[in-house]
Scaffold this active site. Structure first.
Site, PDB file in Angstrom:
ATOM      1  CB  THR A  94      -0.845  -0.083   1.279  1.00 37.22           C
ATOM      2  OG1 THR A  94      -1.555  -1.313   1.215  1.00 37.22           O
ATOM      3  CG2 THR A  94      -1.790   1.060   1.419  1.00 37.22           C
ATOM      4  N   GLY A 113      -9.960  -4.323   1.593  1.00 39.34           N
ATOM      5  CA  GLY A 113      -9.108  -4.065   2.758  1.00 39.34           C
ATOM      6  C   GLY A 113      -9.381  -2.700   3.349  1.00 39.34           C
ATOM      7  N   GLY A 173      -0.760  -2.061   6.170  1.00 40.34           N
ATOM      8  CA  GLY A 173      -0.492  -3.241   6.989  1.00 40.34           C
ATOM      9  C   GLY A 173      -1.551  -4.300   6.794  1.00 40.34           C
TER      10      GLY A 173
END
Lengths: 309, 309
Positions: A176, A206, A228
């Protein structure tokens, strides 16, 4: 004129000095610096923090090194599904998209959703159709094809295993991307973009497209972009949690980021990091992993890109 | 044994006494009571709060009166797209789905995502495929067809107008459903389910599938399920905001709900409501609209379903 400043990240994970060649390290640093400078220069020219975060994230999306835009990983059925979001700290307006394919810059699409649709969050085919209706730039499969990503996927294909792109691969390519910025008007903004997890079940969303979890911005408190283990960031409502600790518990930005990433997120088993800033120009880059691709630049001369702890 | 208790909602909006016939009012109250009792009876039998909220929400989904499951409204292109989520306050585990079609009980699918997938949030085709893989119950288009919903849609079809299902229609049929519960083990849970907005752009995701915005549960603070103008509930991170005011600002459940719905949400222009409870058995039903379909029942004899202010 306020302390214009900007911070970016390109993902957090088990990044160790011995796992990156000197050449590779330089390559990463070069793109991080380029993305940092592109956003910063806009701020210098008097652009808004929204423009700056969109620009920096777009530059990271345009590189094959990060898991967003061009460098997005493969899903379980061999496609690319991208998520992104953006939030304006001065109005609390936001835009988010998930599960889009072929869009060159998902972060730009999330801003268009915010500004040109009546909705905040569009997903899948509906998001694609909206992208076409506002003339978003598309690219064909070739553009998103990357030999390393393909190998990463082939190694997991057919198995139930997926990877966060920063945990299992030999040559870790991290995930990301995101940016937070403060403009000369005193307004802050945040944006996040991702290609998800290698071999993830298609349709998985996500935290990167979830306002409050992966992205949040509010002039009164802070602008935050996370990276994360997305499921844990959603359960922890991580980005907004930082904001609440500042607003309700009167913590400093640094205290709030430490509390959330080092204690609250860890307690539920999550790993990753975040970048955050407030409208006094404070910048925090916090993570509980071995490294995080990151950079920050501000009017007082601070200008650095860092990878390891 | 803790004070087992449960609360449900069937949507908030401009519900006035003069807009519902006596017969219609009885019909609504009957289904609300049935859903309330079904969850409560499970709690009495020693089931978990997760089981209870899933049961109550399923009962509301099975009625054509509410905008969830069977009663879901039509999107701009004449389909039904449903969102739902569930959260376990004892583990902070959660499951969410969005943009599913044909699934009889979206809330049950969200629980299966939580318990049987490696992910937290699945959307669109991926969510459908997962639903098939875990033998979720499907129904054909006829099951979801409702003459009133269809007329509602025809009135808006082809226009840019969409409605929250509680603002424009003559005979208001109200939206999103949800439940919160406390079981005898002292654990709390929350669940929310919706059919979205009539004539919404397809692909639009609202707050009902967003953990932190439409649904949140944490034994330490509260369980919350929201209903209203979804985009504003996302921007306000409403469900988690109630939790943070309790945890960080030491507000009571009632104070936190009032602060969020009557002040913070209104300030950014949002309307709607929420139901919330904590593990001491306190229940709050808060809304800033003219009415909210709602009910609550607890071990101390409280047992009521209410529609208007």
């Amino acid at each position: 004129m306020k302390n214009i400043s900007i911070a970016i990240h390109g993902g957090a994970g088990t990044i160790r000095k011995d796992s990156l060649t000197k050449t590779k390290e330089q390559e990463y640093k070069q793109i991080l610096q380029l993305a940092l400078d592109a956003g910063y220069q806009l701020l210098e020219q008097g652009a808004t923090s929204l423009d700056a975060v969109e620009m920096s994230v777009s530059k990271l999306e345009d590189s094959h090194l990060f898991n967003a835009g061009k460098g997005s990983v493969f899903t379980a059925n061999g496609t690319h599904e991208m998520d992104a979001s953006i939030m304006d700290g001065s109005t609390l307006e936001a835009g988010a998209i998930s599960l889009v394919t072929g869009v060159k810059n998902p972060v730009q699409l999330s801003r268009l959703v915010m500004e040109k649709s009546d909705h905040l969050f569009l997903s899948g085919e509906g998001a694609q159709d909206f992208a076409r209706s506002v003339n978003c730039e598309f690219r064909d499969e070739d553009y998103f094809y990357d030999e390393f990503r393909h190998q990463q996927w082939l190694a997991l294909k057919g198995s139930d295993t997926f990877q966060l792109d920063h945990s299992l691969s030999k040559e870790d390519k991290f995930g990301t991307v995101g940016a937070v910025a403060l403009d000369k008007f005193g307004n802050i903004a945040a944006a996040t973009s991702t290609g998800g997890m290698t071999n993830k079940m298609y349709g998985r969303v996500g935290d990167s497209s979830i306002i409050g979890s992966g992205t949040y911005a509010n002039n009164l408190t802070c602008a935050v972009s996370c990276t994360g283990s997305g499921e844990y960031f959603i359960r922890g409502v991580v980005a907004y949690d930082v904001s609440c600790l500042i607003e309700y518990k009167k913590m400093s930005l640094a205290e709030a980021c430490t509390e959330v990433i080092q204690y609250r997120l860890k307690k539920i088993g999550g790993d990753g990091g975040l970048i955050a800033l407030d409208n006094n120009g404070n910048i925090v880059l916090e993570f509980n992993t071995q490294g995080m691709y990151r950079g920050r630049r501000s009017v007082d001369g601070l200008n650095e890109v860092i990878i390891y702890q």
